[in-house]
Write a protein that holds these residues in place. Structure first.
Motif, PDB file in Angstrom:
ATOM      1  N   GLU A 172       4.821 -12.981  22.355  1.00  0.00           N
ATOM      2  CA  GLU A 172       3.454 -13.504  22.262  1.00  0.00           C
ATOM      3  C   GLU A 172       2.735 -12.972  21.027  1.00  0.00           C
ATOM      4  OE1 GLU A 172       1.234 -13.640  26.111  1.00  0.00           O
ATOM      5  OE2 GLU A 172       3.075 -12.730  26.899  1.00  0.00           O
ATOM      6  N   ILE A 173       3.096 -11.760  20.602  1.00  0.00           N
ATOM      7  CA  ILE A 173       2.586 -11.205  19.353  1.00  0.00           C
ATOM      8  C   ILE A 173       3.766 -10.631  18.586  1.00  0.00           C
ATOM      9  CG2 ILE A 173       0.281 -10.698  20.259  1.00  0.00           C
ATOM     10  CD1 ILE A 173       1.049  -7.821  20.572  1.00  0.00           C
ATOM     11  N   ALA A 174       3.602 -10.505  17.281  1.00  0.00           N
ATOM     12  CA  ALA A 174       4.691 -10.023  16.427  1.00  0.00           C
ATOM     13  C   ALA A 174       4.977  -8.549  16.696  1.00  0.00           C
ATOM     14  CB  ALA A 174       4.330 -10.229  14.960  1.00  0.00           C
ATOM     15  N   GLY A 175       6.236  -8.187  16.574  1.00  0.00           N
ATOM     16  CA  GLY A 175       6.624  -6.797  16.774  1.00  0.00           C
ATOM     17  C   GLY A 175       8.045  -6.549  16.325  1.00  0.00           C
ATOM     18  N   GLU A 176       8.417  -5.284  16.291  1.00  0.00           N
ATOM     19  CA  GLU A 176       9.766  -4.921  15.883  1.00  0.00           C
ATOM     20  C   GLU A 176      10.787  -5.395  16.912  1.00  0.00           C
ATOM     21  OE1 GLU A 176       7.314  -2.873  16.364  1.00  0.00           O
ATOM     22  OE2 GLU A 176       6.766  -1.976  14.433  1.00  0.00           O
ATOM     23  N   VAL A 177      12.001  -5.630  16.439  1.00  0.00           N
ATOM     24  CA  VAL A 177      13.117  -5.966  17.320  1.00  0.00           C
ATOM     25  C   VAL A 177      14.051  -4.759  17.352  1.00  0.00           C
ATOM     26  CG1 VAL A 177      15.094  -7.462  17.720  1.00  0.00           C
ATOM     27  CG2 VAL A 177      12.968  -8.421  16.811  1.00  0.00           C
ATOM     28  N   TYR A 178      14.225  -4.193  18.542  1.00  0.00           N
ATOM     29  CA  TYR A 178      15.034  -2.986  18.684  1.00  0.00           C
ATOM     30  C   TYR A 178      16.404  -3.304  19.269  1.00  0.00           C
ATOM     31  CZ  TYR A 178      10.492  -0.670  18.168  1.00  0.00           C
ATOM     32  OH  TYR A 178       9.278  -0.254  17.710  1.00  0.00           O
ATOM     33  N   ASP A 179      17.419  -2.656  18.723  1.00  0.00           N
ATOM     34  CA  ASP A 179      18.765  -2.720  19.279  1.00  0.00           C
ATOM     35  C   ASP A 179      18.985  -1.503  20.163  1.00  0.00           C
ATOM     36  OD1 ASP A 179      19.504  -5.045  17.902  1.00  0.00           O
ATOM     37  OD2 ASP A 179      20.062  -3.907  16.118  1.00  0.00           O
ATOM     38  N   GLU A 180      19.619  -1.711  21.319  1.00  0.00           N
ATOM     39  CA  GLU A 180      19.979  -0.597  22.189  1.00  0.00           C
ATOM     40  C   GLU A 180      21.398  -0.144  21.854  1.00  0.00           C
ATOM     41  OE1 GLU A 180      18.312  -0.701  26.411  1.00  0.00           O
ATOM     42  OE2 GLU A 180      18.578  -2.833  25.974  1.00  0.00           O
ATOM     43  N   ILE A 181      21.551   1.133  21.566  1.00  0.00           N
ATOM     44  CA  ILE A 181      22.852   1.670  21.173  1.00  0.00           C
ATOM     45  C   ILE A 181      23.112   2.960  21.955  1.00  0.00           C
ATOM     46  CG2 ILE A 181      24.322   2.359  19.245  1.00  0.00           C
ATOM     47  CD1 ILE A 181      22.250   1.118  17.374  1.00  0.00           C
ATOM     48  N   LEU A 182      24.349   3.127  22.402  1.00  0.00           N
ATOM     49  CA  LEU A 182      24.759   4.358  23.067  1.00  0.00           C
ATOM     50  C   LEU A 182      25.757   5.085  22.171  1.00  0.00           C
ATOM     51  CD1 LEU A 182      24.754   6.152  25.642  1.00  0.00           C
ATOM     52  CD2 LEU A 182      26.735   4.825  26.423  1.00  0.00           C
ATOM     53  N   TYR A 183      25.404   6.285  21.732  1.00  0.00           N
ATOM     54  CA  TYR A 183      26.312   7.113  20.941  1.00  0.00           C
ATOM     55  C   TYR A 183      26.927   8.174  21.845  1.00  0.00           C
ATOM     56  CZ  TYR A 183      24.100   4.988  16.874  1.00  0.00           C
ATOM     57  OH  TYR A 183      23.633   4.085  15.946  1.00  0.00           O
ATOM     58  N   GLU A 184      28.175   8.502  21.565  1.00  0.00           N
ATOM     59  CA  GLU A 184      28.912   9.461  22.379  1.00  0.00           C
ATOM     60  C   GLU A 184      29.561  10.507  21.487  1.00  0.00           C
ATOM     61  OE1 GLU A 184      31.541   7.503  25.189  1.00  0.00           O
ATOM     62  OE2 GLU A 184      30.514   5.608  24.821  1.00  0.00           O
ATOM     63  N   GLY A 185      29.619  11.726  21.976  1.00  0.00           N
ATOM     64  CA  GLY A 185      30.253  12.770  21.184  1.00  0.00           C
ATOM     65  C   GLY A 185      30.436  14.053  21.970  1.00  0.00           C
ATOM     66  N   TYR A 186      30.945  15.050  21.266  1.00  0.00           N
ATOM     67  CA  TYR A 186      31.150  16.372  21.852  1.00  0.00           C
ATOM     68  C   TYR A 186      30.291  17.385  21.121  1.00  0.00           C
ATOM     69  CZ  TYR A 186      35.209  14.615  24.401  1.00  0.00           C
ATOM     70  OH  TYR A 186      36.031  13.920  25.251  1.00  0.00           O
ATOM     71  N   GLY A 187      29.561  18.178  21.896  1.00  0.00           N
ATOM     72  CA  GLY A 187      28.750  19.237  21.329  1.00  0.00           C
ATOM     73  C   GLY A 187      29.502  20.552  21.341  1.00  0.00           C
ATOM     74  N   PRO A 188      28.845  21.643  20.975  1.00  0.00           N
ATOM     75  CA  PRO A 188      29.470  22.964  21.007  1.00  0.00           C
ATOM     76  C   PRO A 188      30.062  23.270  22.385  1.00  0.00           C
ATOM     77  CG  PRO A 188      27.336  23.061  19.932  1.00  0.00           C
ATOM     78  CD  PRO A 188      27.439  21.690  20.523  1.00  0.00           C
ATOM     79  N   GLY A 189      31.206  23.919  22.401  1.00  0.00           N
ATOM     80  CA  GLY A 189      31.845  24.272  23.662  1.00  0.00           C
ATOM     81  C   GLY A 189      32.524  23.118  24.356  1.00  0.00           C
ATOM     82  N   GLY A 190      32.666  21.979  23.671  1.00  0.00           N
ATOM     83  CA  GLY A 190      33.309  20.816  24.283  1.00  0.00           C
ATOM     84  C   GLY A 190      32.445  20.082  25.275  1.00  0.00           C
ATOM     85  N   VAL A 191      31.120  20.286  25.226  1.00  0.00           N
ATOM     86  CA  VAL A 191      30.196  19.611  26.134  1.00  0.00           C
ATOM     87  C   VAL A 191      30.073  18.141  25.733  1.00  0.00           C
ATOM     88  CG1 VAL A 191      27.792  19.472  26.893  1.00  0.00           C
ATOM     89  CG2 VAL A 191      28.898  21.699  26.651  1.00  0.00           C
ATOM     90  N   ALA A 192      30.243  17.246  26.696  1.00  0.00           N
ATOM     91  CA  ALA A 192      30.104  15.811  26.438  1.00  0.00           C
ATOM     92  C   ALA A 192      28.627  15.447  26.350  1.00  0.00           C
ATOM     93  CB  ALA A 192      30.780  15.005  27.541  1.00  0.00           C
TER      94      ALA A 192
END
Length: 249
Positions: A76-96
């Protein structure tokens, strides 16, 4: 199931959200906009939008902000278009680690997220590398000082909750994702106040963090991710004992 609660509890204890209302509003506006875009602007027929509006009202977001966000989503009014993204990785100590983002610039977001992982001696992985370690659930966090376990259990289970777990200073109420709104509403009608209610990624198993160096690097990674303007939610499958947490605070 303590990974999510640990990070949520740590954020509150550290006051991570206290001085960042603008950041909270930005996240909620994005969620409302994307929810309205994907499911329409009527909260009665769009559970995701309804949940987002409830969260926004809980943060005292003005009605005009909510209305504008919905209208941006419906076009109805102009606005940004956002993409939904899921990033995955391992942190220190092998934490997912799972990082839920909404962005209007994928290249910027992935570069920043990768930088945070690398800086903390972790690594950004491929799609699917850690998501299988988590399960999507509705999660309601209730302060233990506001209700008894017996009273909460009676109300929650009657409303359709799957399980209740005691964790530190909170009760965790777990639901099927599509039952979250009904259980939350039933608890609210029963006089139960809650700290948080959202659909979350709950770890199936947790990694114990026992070394101060690893714990410090992990918390820094999670804080950096949470502070990024494109990040909506961060989930991690770690557990850390209170004594070590005191050292890191």
């Amino acid at each position: 199931m303590s990974g999510h609660s640990k990070w949520s509890t740590i954020k509150r204890k550290k006051g991570a959200n206290d001085a960042k209302r603008g950041k909270i509003f930005t996240r909620l506006i994005k969620e409302i906009t994307v929810a309205a875009r994907s499911g329409g602007g009527d909260p009665e027929g769009n559970p995701r939008l309804r949940s987002a509006i409830i969260s926004a009202k809980a943060e005292n977001m003005p009605k005009d902000n909510i209305s504008r966000a919905i209208k941006k989503g419906t076009g109805e009014i102009a606005g940004e278009v956002y993409d939904e993204i899921l990033y995955e990785g391992y942190g220190p100590g092998g934490v997912a680690v799972l990082v839920e983002c909404m962005t209007d610039n994928r290249n910027r977001t992935v570069a920043d997220v990768r930088h945070y992982f690398t800086k903390s001696n972790g690594n950004l992985g491929e799609s699917g590398c850690v998501a299988w370690m988590f399960e999507k659930k509705g999660l309601i966090l209730v302060d233990k000082e506001t209700t008894s376990e017996e009273e909460l259990m009676d109300q929650a289970l009657e409303a359709g909750a799957e399980d209740i777990v005691e964790e530190d200073s909170e009760f965790q109420v777990f639901t099927a994702p599509d039952e979250l709104d009904d259980v939350r509403d039933a608890l609210a009608e029963g006089g139960v106040t809650f700290l948080e209610a959202s659909v979350s990624m709950i770890p199936k198993n947790t990694v114990d963090v026992t070394e101060e160096k690893v714990g410090r690097a992990l918390l820094k990674l999670l804080e950096n991710l949470e502070d990024h303007e494109d990040v909506q939610n961060v989930h991690a499958n770690f557990d850390i004992d209170d004594e070590l947490m005191e050292q890191l605070s």
